[in-house]
Design an enzyme around this catalytic site. Structure first.
Site, short mmCIF file in Angstrom:
data_model
loop_
_atom_site.label_atom_id
_atom_site.label_comp_id
_atom_site.label_asym_id
_atom_site.label_seq_id
_atom_site.Cartn_x
_atom_site.Cartn_y
_atom_site.Cartn_z
N LYS A 104 0.84 -1.21 0.00
CA LYS A 104 0.00 0.00 0.00
C LYS A 104 0.87 1.26 0.00
CE LYS A 104 -3.67 -2.57 2.21
NZ LYS A 104 -4.32 -3.01 3.46
N GLN A 136 -4.38 -1.95 9.78
CA GLN A 136 -4.21 -3.25 9.14
C GLN A 136 -4.68 -4.37 10.07
OE1 GLN A 136 -3.06 -3.75 5.84
NE2 GLN A 136 -3.78 -5.83 6.26
N ASP A 156 -11.02 2.38 4.24
CA ASP A 156 -11.30 0.94 4.08
C ASP A 156 -12.79 0.70 3.86
OD1 ASP A 156 -9.15 -0.79 4.00
OD2 ASP A 156 -8.84 -0.76 6.17
#
Ligand code: NDP
Length: 291
Positions: A52, A96, A119
Site C-alpha cells: 500500500k 491493518q 477501508d
C-alpha cells in the site's frame, strides 16, 4: 477464456491517479495523505501494508506508516486513532487487520472517523452504501467492480452467486452487484457454511464470486460453461517444488475451472492488486473533499 488481469487493471488505475494527483498539486493543493497503522509482526500484514505504501509512492500520495509493538494497549491505540481523526493533514487511514487478540477490532471500527475510513468498514459508510448513497466502498468489492468495469462486465440480468458472507467481502459484494449501479442489477444469492444446495446454485451462476478462504474449493463441475469467475481467496498451500516450500492459490481450482470460464481472475495477480487500487481510489476521494 480471458484472464481478468488485476495487475494490469491496477496499473491503469495507478497511471490515471498519478495524473490526477499531479493536477491537484499543480493547482496548489496538497497530495492525498494515507496513514497505515501496523500493530505487531505478522509477515502477511507487513507485506500488505508495504504494498500500500509502495502504491502511494508511485502515484505521488503522501504516506505515513505507524508501527506499534504487539503489546500496545487498546487505550494507547485508541489515542493514536483519535490523533489521526483530528489531524487535518491526514485524509484517510487504515488499521491493518488482524489485530492482536487483546484489541477489539469492533471497538476500533466504532472510533474511526467515517470521513477518513478509506477501508469503507465503518457502519456509517456501510449504511450509506446499502442505501445507495455516495460513500467509501469496502476496498475489495470496490476493486472487483473496477475490474468488471475495465473488462466491460456487468451483472445486469445475470444470476450471481457469492460464496461467503463476510463484512469485508461477500456481504458488500452481494449488495453492490444487486443494486442499480453500472456494474450491478444482478440477481444475487449469497452462500455460506450453512447453505445446503451450494453446488446446485453455483452451477447456475453466470457470475461466481468465491470468498470463503478454502484452497481450490470451487471445482470445474461446480461451474457453468461460460461463467465469469472472480476468485477472492488468498491461501497458502505446501509446494515442495518452490524453494520457499509454499505457493498462493485462490478459492477456485484455477486450471480446471479456467477451461470452462469466459473470464477468470488469477491468484495471485487478480483481486489482490484490485483491493489496493480500491483503497487508493477511496483515499483520492477523501482528499478531493478538501480541495
Ligand atoms: P471470512 O473467513 O471472514 O469469511 C468466509 C466466509 O465463507 C464465511 O461467510 C463462511 O460462512 C463462508 N464459508 C466457509 N466455509 C464454507 C463452505 N464450506 N461453504 C460455503 N461457505 C463457506 O473470510 P473473508 O471474506 O475475510 O476472506 C475470504 C477469502 O478471501 C480468504 O481467503 C481471504 O484471505 C481472501 N481475501 C482476499 C482479499 C484480496 O484482496 N484478494 C481481501 C480479503 C480477503 P459462515 O459465515 O457461515 O461462517
Amino acid at each position: 477464456m480471458e484472464i481478468l488481469d488485476g495487475k494490469a487493471t491496477s496499473a491503469a488505475i495507478k497511471a490515471d491517479l498519478k495524473v490526477k494527483v499531479n493536477e491537484m498539486v499543480n493547482a496548489g493543493h496538497k497530495a492525498p495523505h494515507l496513514v497505515a497503522i501496523l500493530v505487531g509482526e505478522n509477515p502477511a500484514s507487513k507485506a500488505y501494508v508495504g504494498n500500500k505504501i509502495k502504491f502511494c509512492q508511485e502515484v505521488g500520495y503522501r504516506s505515513t506508516l505507524l508501527t506499534f509493538n504487539a503489546d500496545i494497549t487498546e487505550d494507547q491505540l485508541h489515542k493514536e486513532i483519535h490523533k489521526l481523526n483530528n489531524d487535518p493533514e491526514v485524509d484517510g487511514y487504515i488499521v491493518q487487520l488482524p489485530l492482536p487478540k487483546h484489541i477489539s477490532e469492533d471497538k476500533i471500527l466504532e472510533i474511526v472517523n467515517p470521513e477518513k475510513d478509506v477501508d469503507g468498514f465503518h457502519p456509517v459508510n456501510v449504511g450509506k452504501m446499502v442505501s445507495g448513497l455516495p460513500s467509501y466502498l469496502p476496498a475489495t468489492p470496490y476493486g472487483i467492480t473496477k475490474i468488471m468495469e475495465h473488462y466491460g462486465i456487468s451483472a445486469e440480468g445475470k444470476f450471481v452467486v457469492i460464496l461467503g458472507r463476510s463484512h469485508i467481502v461477500g456481504r458488500p459484494m452481494s449488495i453492490l452487484l444487486s443494486q442499480s449501479r453500472p456494474y450491478g442489477n444482478g440477481t444475487v444469492v449469497v452462500c455460506h457454511s450453512r447453505t445446503k444446495n451450494l453446488e446446485e446454485l453455483t452451477r447456475k451462476a453466470d457470475i461466481l464470486v468465491a470468498a470463503i478462504g478454502i484452497p481450490q474449493f470451487v471445482k470445474a463441475e461446480m461451474v457453468k460453461d461460460g461463467a465469469v469467475i472472480i476468485d477472492v481467496g488468498i491461501n497458502r498451500i505446501d509446494d515442495t517444488t518452490r524453494t520457499r516450500g509454499w505457493r498462493l492459490v485462490g478459492d477456485v481450482d484455477f486450471d480446471a475451472v479456467s477451461e470452462k470460464a469466459s473470464y477468470i481472475t488469477p491468484v495471485p495477480g487478480g483481486v489482490g492488486p484490485m483491493t489496493i487500487a480500491g483503497l487508493m481510489l477511496n483515499c483520492y476521494h477523501a482528499a478531493q473533499k478538501r480541495v
